[in-house]
Design an enzyme around this catalytic site. Structure first.
Site: not given
Ligand code: XIL
Length: 350
Positions: A157, A264
């Site tokens: 990101e 994701e």
């Molecule tokens: C999120 C996790 O799901 C949570 O458990 C944590 O607290 C914060 O991060 N984009 C990403 C992930 O790249 O690492 C994120 O995951 C969600 C958004």
């Protein structure tokens, strides 16, 4: 070794989840298809070490997935507790669980502006010392896991929404706008065999961010900086974004001879907060959507398909609940590990 010592060792290993477990492929209780058995590419899941002790979770994960990502525990904040000080407990437990069960591990994420530990965010030394600290962190982590972690999200990101401007993170402020090239090189030096990816959300629907990210990728490639893939987070809804945007973004990655990771995946069915229970119409839309996303991925050249990773196991464990404040039923399984519409859509595509 006498029997009580062996028993103690067995119990210790069972406690840390390092014992291989039956993947239940011949267990009648698992009366639905195993995604990992059907897919010709990796099928991953985001997982947490606190869930390893639960047998239903372990069995579900090992039956369905062949790749694991730490949902939290391999980010910088949890692992880097001070200069040259590390907490490996969560990451080690996840890696032991995965490798004992024949799962690959995808590392997530070396640098992410949202998980910078306070000691580094407020780093007291010079910029050169800051860069050395980042290099040491990346080198230490990547080398520690080089035998089990096959791939890393090196930067997560890096670009702002809508403008595509490079985020003014501490990495940019202390290492300069070329920090991304530097950290890919650090990771490659630490493990030349690791597959290195850039990971982001919104590349499919945010044209400014997409063009900034691909400009960065082009720049790295033109300078011979090792980058091997792009992760599309794919936090989407049952109706947004358009499939044509998803397809064209994947094609942009393939055209650059890079691997695609749907990194994701979760599909919200309650983005407007109008549901207190799933409706059959939304569930049907989620099934179709999942099928379409997986079909689009299937259509890529086989050597460009890295994996599809789902961001959690059961609906109630999804990060989206805290993030958006609504129940979303976005994952493959309900609270009883019964596969739902997104799982069915995945199977439809395979
Ligand atoms: C999120 C996790 O799901 C949570 O458990 C944590 O607290 C914060 O991060 N984009 C990403 C992930 O790249 O690492 C994120 O995951 C969600 C958004």
């Amino acid at each position: 070794m006498n029997r009580s010592v062996s028993l103690l060792l067995v119990l210790l290993f069972a406690g840390c989840g390092a014992d291989p477990i039956d993947d239940n492929t011949d267990d009648p209780a698992f009366d639905y298809p195993s995604l990992k058995a059907l897919a010709p590419y990796g099928v991953g899941v985001a997982f947490k070490s606190e869930l390893i002790p639960f047998v239903d979770h372990r069995e579900n994960v090992v039956y369905t997935f062949d790749q694991l990502t730490a949902e939290w525990e391999m980010k910088m904040n949890p692992m880097s507790v001070g200069p040259n000080q590390y907490d490996w407990d969560g990451a080690d437990a996840l890696v032991a669980f995965a490798t004992a069960n024949g799962m690959k591990v995808h590392g997530h994420a070396l640098l992410w502006h949202s998980t910078v530990p306070a000691w580094l965010e407020n780093f007291a030394g010079t910029d050169t010392q800051f860069e050395d600290a980042v290099r040491t962190y990346i080198t230490t982590v990547v080398q520690r896991y080089k035998d089990s972690v096959v791939s890393w999200d090196v930067v997560n990101e890096a670009f702002e929404d809508n403008s595509g401007a490079l985020r003014n993170s501490v990495f940019r402020r202390r290492m300069g706008p070329d920090y991304i090239a530097k950290v890919f090189a650090f990771a490659h030096d630490a493990d030349p065999d690791a597959l290195l990816l850039y990971n982001d959300y919104g590349l499919t629907w945010d044209a400014a961010k997409r063009s900034a990210a691909f400009q960065m990728v082009d720049d790295l490639q033109s300078r011979g900086v090792p980058i091997h893939g792009v992760g599309l987070q794919m936090h989407i809804t049952y109706s947004f974004p358009a499939m044509s945007d998803i397809v064209s973004t994947m094609n942009e990655i393939v055209q650059r001879d890079l691997q695609v990771h749907i990194s994701e995946l979760d599909i919200r069915i309650n983005p407007d907060g109008d549901l207190s229970a799933p409706t059959s119409a939304r569930e049907a839309a989620q099934r179709v959507r999942t099928r379409q996303v997986i079909e689009a991925f299937n259509a890529l050249p086989s050597d460009k398909r890295f994996a599809v990773t789902v961001w959690g196991v059961r609906h109630s464990e999804s990060w989206l609940i805290d993030f958006w404040g609504n129940p979303e039923w976005p994952l493959l399984f309900d609270d009883n590990f019964v596969p739902g519409p997104a799982h069915n859509g995945f199977v439809d595509a395979l």
